[in-house]
Design a protein around this motif. Structure first.
Motif, PDB file in Angstrom:
ATOM      1  N   PHE A  10       0.814  -1.221   0.000  1.00 15.45           N
ATOM      2  CA  PHE A  10       0.000   0.000   0.000  1.00 15.45           C
ATOM      3  C   PHE A  10       0.845   1.267   0.000  1.00 15.45           C
ATOM      4  CE2 PHE A  10      -2.952  -3.033   2.280  1.00 15.45           C
ATOM      5  CZ  PHE A  10      -3.772  -3.233   1.178  1.00 15.45           C
ATOM      6  N   SER A  11       2.091   1.169  -0.416  1.00 14.97           N
ATOM      7  CA  SER A  11       2.975   2.334  -0.388  1.00 14.97           C
ATOM      8  C   SER A  11       2.553   3.420  -1.375  1.00 14.97           C
ATOM      9  CB  SER A  11       4.426   1.920  -0.662  1.00 14.97           C
ATOM     10  OG  SER A  11       4.543   1.352  -1.954  1.00 14.97           O
ATOM     11  N   ASP A  12       1.684   3.077  -2.338  1.00 15.50           N
ATOM     12  CA  ASP A  12       1.193   4.093  -3.262  1.00 15.50           C
ATOM     13  C   ASP A  12       0.140   5.000  -2.619  1.00 15.50           C
ATOM     14  OD1 ASP A  12      -0.724   2.063  -3.154  1.00 15.50           O
ATOM     15  OD2 ASP A  12      -1.194   2.152  -5.294  1.00 15.50           O
ATOM     16  N   VAL A  13      -0.287   4.671  -1.400  1.00 12.86           N
ATOM     17  CA  VAL A  13      -1.283   5.461  -0.677  1.00 12.86           C
ATOM     18  C   VAL A  13      -0.737   5.733   0.729  1.00 12.86           C
ATOM     19  CG1 VAL A  13      -3.684   5.613   0.071  1.00 12.86           C
ATOM     20  CG2 VAL A  13      -3.120   4.321  -1.997  1.00 12.86           C
ATOM     21  N   PRO A  14       0.079   6.771   0.879  1.00 11.76           N
ATOM     22  CA  PRO A  14       0.666   7.072   2.191  1.00 11.76           C
ATOM     23  C   PRO A  14      -0.383   7.595   3.177  1.00 11.76           C
ATOM     24  CG  PRO A  14       1.209   8.794   0.628  1.00 11.76           C
ATOM     25  CD  PRO A  14       0.499   7.727  -0.150  1.00 11.76           C
ATOM     26  N   ASP A  15      -0.004   7.695   4.438  1.00 12.63           N
ATOM     27  CA  ASP A  15      -0.925   8.172   5.474  1.00 12.63           C
ATOM     28  C   ASP A  15      -1.432   9.591   5.212  1.00 12.63           C
ATOM     29  OD1 ASP A  15      -0.790   5.771   6.811  1.00 12.63           O
ATOM     30  OD2 ASP A  15       0.798   6.448   8.168  1.00 12.63           O
ATOM     31  N   ASP A  16      -0.606  10.436   4.583  1.00 11.61           N
ATOM     32  CA  ASP A  16      -1.023  11.811   4.290  1.00 11.61           C
ATOM     33  C   ASP A  16      -1.583  11.935   2.868  1.00 11.61           C
ATOM     34  OD1 ASP A  16       1.324  11.411   2.905  1.00 11.61           O
ATOM     35  OD2 ASP A  16       2.229  13.329   3.473  1.00 11.61           O
ATOM     36  N   PHE A  17      -2.178  10.875   2.368  1.00 11.42           N
ATOM     37  CA  PHE A  17      -2.681  10.800   0.997  1.00 11.42           C
ATOM     38  C   PHE A  17      -3.708  11.887   0.702  1.00 11.42           C
ATOM     39  CE2 PHE A  17      -5.839   9.107  -2.035  1.00 11.42           C
ATOM     40  CZ  PHE A  17      -5.018   8.862  -3.124  1.00 11.42           C
ATOM     41  N   GLN A  18      -3.524  12.535  -0.428  1.00 13.35           N
ATOM     42  CA  GLN A  18      -4.487  13.488  -0.971  1.00 13.35           C
ATOM     43  C   GLN A  18      -4.934  12.929  -2.321  1.00 13.35           C
ATOM     44  OE1 GLN A  18      -5.600  16.481   0.468  1.00 13.35           O
ATOM     45  NE2 GLN A  18      -4.554  15.656   2.259  1.00 13.35           N
ATOM     46  N   LEU A  19      -6.220  12.813  -2.520  1.00 10.64           N
ATOM     47  CA  LEU A  19      -6.745  12.247  -3.760  1.00 10.64           C
ATOM     48  C   LEU A  19      -6.356  13.135  -4.943  1.00 10.64           C
ATOM     49  CD1 LEU A  19      -8.544   9.895  -4.813  1.00 10.64           C
ATOM     50  CD2 LEU A  19     -10.462  11.511  -4.702  1.00 10.64           C
ATOM     51  N   PRO A  20      -5.627  12.580  -5.916  1.00  9.41           N
ATOM     52  CA  PRO A  20      -5.242  13.370  -7.087  1.00  9.41           C
ATOM     53  C   PRO A  20      -6.439  13.556  -8.021  1.00  9.41           C
ATOM     54  CG  PRO A  20      -4.359  11.158  -7.280  1.00  9.41           C
ATOM     55  CD  PRO A  20      -5.043  11.246  -5.942  1.00  9.41           C
ATOM     56  N   PRO A  21      -6.293  14.413  -9.029  1.00  7.50           N
ATOM     57  CA  PRO A  21      -7.392  14.605  -9.982  1.00  7.50           C
ATOM     58  C   PRO A  21      -7.810  13.283 -10.624  1.00  7.50           C
ATOM     59  CG  PRO A  21      -5.690  16.255 -10.316  1.00  7.50           C
ATOM     60  CD  PRO A  21      -5.151  15.265  -9.323  1.00  7.50           C
ATOM     61  N   GLY A  22      -9.081  13.195 -10.905  1.00  7.09           N
ATOM     62  CA  GLY A  22      -9.611  11.991 -11.520  1.00  7.09           C
ATOM     63  C   GLY A  22     -10.840  12.307 -12.342  1.00  7.09           C
ATOM     64  N   ASP A  23     -11.351  11.314 -13.017  1.00  2.00           N
ATOM     65  CA  ASP A  23     -12.487  11.457 -13.922  1.00  2.00           C
ATOM     66  C   ASP A  23     -13.674  10.654 -13.381  1.00  2.00           C
ATOM     67  OD1 ASP A  23     -14.317  11.424 -15.985  1.00  2.00           O
ATOM     68  OD2 ASP A  23     -12.876  10.841 -17.524  1.00  2.00           O
ATOM     69  N   PRO A  24     -14.656  11.337 -12.778  1.00  3.24           N
ATOM     70  CA  PRO A  24     -15.790  10.601 -12.219  1.00  3.24           C
ATOM     71  C   PRO A  24     -16.633   9.880 -13.269  1.00  3.24           C
ATOM     72  CG  PRO A  24     -16.086  12.973 -11.948  1.00  3.24           C
ATOM     73  CD  PRO A  24     -14.731  12.758 -12.500  1.00  3.24           C
ATOM     74  N   LYS A  25     -16.655  10.379 -14.498  1.00  4.25           N
ATOM     75  CA  LYS A  25     -17.414   9.675 -15.549  1.00  4.25           C
ATOM     76  C   LYS A  25     -16.737   8.348 -15.886  1.00  4.25           C
ATOM     77  CE  LYS A  25     -19.761  13.538 -17.622  1.00  4.25           C
ATOM     78  NZ  LYS A  25     -20.089  14.272 -18.830  1.00  4.25           N
ATOM     79  N   ARG A  26     -15.426   8.381 -15.981  1.00  5.42           N
ATOM     80  CA  ARG A  26     -14.680   7.129 -16.175  1.00  5.42           C
ATOM     81  C   ARG A  26     -14.865   6.245 -14.941  1.00  5.42           C
ATOM     82  NH1 ARG A  26      -9.268   5.237 -15.088  1.00  5.42           N
ATOM     83  NH2 ARG A  26      -8.727   3.597 -16.571  1.00  5.42           N
ATOM     84  N   GLY A  27     -14.854   6.872 -13.766  1.00  9.18           N
ATOM     85  CA  GLY A  27     -15.064   6.134 -12.524  1.00  9.18           C
ATOM     86  C   GLY A  27     -16.405   5.421 -12.499  1.00  9.18           C
TER      87      GLY A  27
END
Length: 151
Positions: A10-27
């Protein structure tokens, strides 16, 4: 129980994780592919295309909700997660979607083994952020939900 697989890192999601930009339609499309077979997006947990109730808990208003408190779903098995105290923050959603079993270090009662792709998980989380009564998309879902309930 140890999970020594790449998806358990899970190192790609650290404790101070901030959600980067994303595409909710793709989501939304990715949610349909990975999640919709078991989870509803409606408050009452129903699955409109089948007329039944989803097996898993509804994803309506899931962001920042405590795991296991939502009882809507066919199995009700998420109540077993209640004792964990996990809150579905962006970081925890990202980790859980990567590998549910490794996240809880336990058997998770669903046929889902995880999504390794980081951006796929980001886009799904952006979609989940829309599933509440304060977001225009969520308001649209509620309107459709009430119209369908009255038919």
């Amino acid at each position: 129980m140890a999970f020594n697989k790449p998806y358990a890192d899970f190192s790609d999601v650290p404790d101070d994780f901030q959600l980067p930009p994303g595409d909710p339609k793709r989501g939304a499309m990715l949610y349909k592919k990975h999640c919709a077979q078991c989870h509803s997006i409606y408050p009452d947990g129903r699955v409109p295309y089948s007329g039944g109730i989803a097996w898993g808990p509804t994803m309506w208003n899931c962001c920042n909700r405590t795991a296991g408190v939502e009882k809507i779903g066919g199995w009700g098995s998420t109540t077993s997660l209640k004792h964990t105290g996990v809150v579905w923050t962006d970081a925890n959603l990202m980790r859980y979607m990567k590998n549910p079993r490794a996240f809880f270090d336990a058997i998770v009662g669903m046929n889902f083994f995880g999504i390794n792709d980081f951006q796929t998980r980001v886009d799904i989380v952006h979609y989940l952020h829309q599933l509440n009564e304060n977001h225009p998309y969520g308001q649209e879902l509620l309107t459709r939900h009430h119209q369908n309930a009255n038919n």
